[in-house]
Enzyme design. Structure first.
Site, PDB file in Angstrom:
ATOM      1  NE  ARG A 243      86.933  54.335 105.924  1.00  0.00           N
ATOM      2  CZ  ARG A 243      86.431  53.626 105.108  1.00  0.00           C
ATOM      3  NH1 ARG A 243      86.269  52.547 104.904  1.00  0.00           N
ATOM      4  NH2 ARG A 243      85.717  54.460 103.986  1.00  0.00           N
ATOM      5  CD  GLU A 272      93.373  51.128 104.540  1.00  0.00           C
ATOM      6  OE1 GLU A 272      92.997  51.333 103.366  1.00  0.00           O
ATOM      7  OE2 GLU A 272      92.884  50.503 105.389  1.00  0.00           O
ATOM      8  CG  HIS A 304      90.444  49.033 101.803  1.00  0.00           C
ATOM      9  ND1 HIS A 304      90.687  49.948 102.684  1.00  0.00           N
ATOM     10  CD2 HIS A 304      89.036  49.188 101.432  1.00  0.00           C
ATOM     11  CE1 HIS A 304      89.454  50.846 102.846  1.00  0.00           C
ATOM     12  NE2 HIS A 304      88.799  50.182 101.966  1.00  0.00           N
TER      13      HIS A 304
END
Length: 341
Positions: A243, A272, A304
């Site tokens: 994360r 993000e 990601h």
């Protein structure tokens, strides 16, 4: 599994969807016969109004599921919030309890997918294969600037030894690395494999490479900060596939500028939600921190994608549907880790 016709009356509203979400969820919905609505937009206080006649919402890592949103979901008679991911830091669980909405997640889809991506980032940063690829395509066959190091014998520190951290440890051991690990609970199976559980400060002091595999919560937020970086070895490599909020971006930028951090690989980023999963190639990105990070030659950013394998997407779809099915039929889920509220 036989189709259950009653599920046709249950509409699932999917937010933050990409073409691959539609592909995999439509493919495996043939077994369940849910009514599916897909929205490309993020779920937030402004987009809740898009939901019509749904009883379930399915969200991803960057959807905003705070009390304001959950209150509106309750007013729309949403009964289930299904996360198609493992992390749930973006969901106000207390608010979900308050409004009587069940919350479930996919606690494990493919730990190997994320663990293998973390190792891919290490190898890419070290051996500079991304730079070599571009260089050779331009008919430049020189090796200057591509010097790496042997991974064998190096010390890798793992913060967080859940399913992904455990899978990553096995990979690191396979490369002949010394593996240190930190978690609030030690894992005896990992110890038998040769992993040494140590304190967090020892991870920072002794690791050549630090890989983050822990959830984001009050205890882990900005675990990588100015103080922790000061404890680290010179030229340390930091990898984050967990994360974005685990890293204090400004501190890492300072560490890179000072040469303390020799390599940084991030598949996640604290801001993000404004960037990832979008094509911004024609836009001016206003986020100065990500622009600064991408300007460093020793920083690798992926958007990601660590979870993004065929096996993982298959499991995400199947587990999500089965979670919803169990909650509709039994108001419970056999795998307790999947049920948050």
């Amino acid at each position: 599994m036989s189709a259950i016709n009653s599920f046709e009356s249950h509409k699932i509203a999917f937010f933050s969807t990409q073409p691959y979400d539609r592909t995999f969820f439509n493919k495996y919905n043939k077994e369940f016969k849910f009514n599916l609505d897909f929205y490309e937009t993020q779920l937030n206080p402004q987009t809740v109004v898009l939901i019509e006649n749904a009883s379930i919402v399915c969200v991803f890592v960057n959807d905003i599921v705070n009390e304001q949103v959950i209150k509106q979901l309750g007013e729309k008679n949403i009964k289930i919030i299904a996360l198609r991911c493992a992390g749930f830091n973006n969901v106000d669980l207390e608010a979900a309890k308050k409004y009587g909405i069940k919350v479930c997640r996919v606690p494990a889809y493919s730990p190997q997918a994320v663990a293998e991506h973390a190792m891919a980032m290490i190898l890419t940063l070290n051996r500079k294969t991304h730079k070599a690829y571009n260089r050779v395509r331009e008919q430049n066959f020189a090796l200057n600037g591509l010097l790496g190091f042997d991974l064998f014998g190096k010390t890798i520190g793992i913060i967080g030894t859940g399913n992904i951290g455990k899978a990553f440890a096995k990979i690191a051991l396979g490369f002949g690395c010394k593996v240190l690990a930190y978690d609030i609970v030690t894992n005896n199976e990992m110890i038998k494999d040769g992993v040494s559980f140590v304190g967090l400060e020892e991870i920072f002091n002794s690791s050549d490479i630090i890989s983050l595999h822990c959830p984001l919560n009050d205890q882990t937020k900005h675990v990588i900060n100015t103080t922790s970086i000061s404890f680290m070895k010179e030229n340390v490599m930091i990898i984050n596939t967990s994360r974005g909020g685990l890293i204090e971006t400004s501190s890492v930028i300072d560490g890179l500028k000072e040469g303390k951090i020799g390599y940084l690989g991030i598949d996640v980023y604290e801001q993000e939600e404004k960037l990832f999963f979008r094509d911004l190639s024609e836009d001016i990105i206003q986020d100065d921190n990500i622009q600064r990070l991408m300007s460093f030659p020793n920083v690798l950013v992926t958007a990601h994608q660590a979870f993004f394998t065929n096996e993982a997407l298959t499991q995400i779809a199947l587990v999500t549907f089965n979670n919803i099915k169990s909650l509709l039929e039994e108001n419970d889920i056999e795998n307790k880790a999947a049920l948050l509220v």
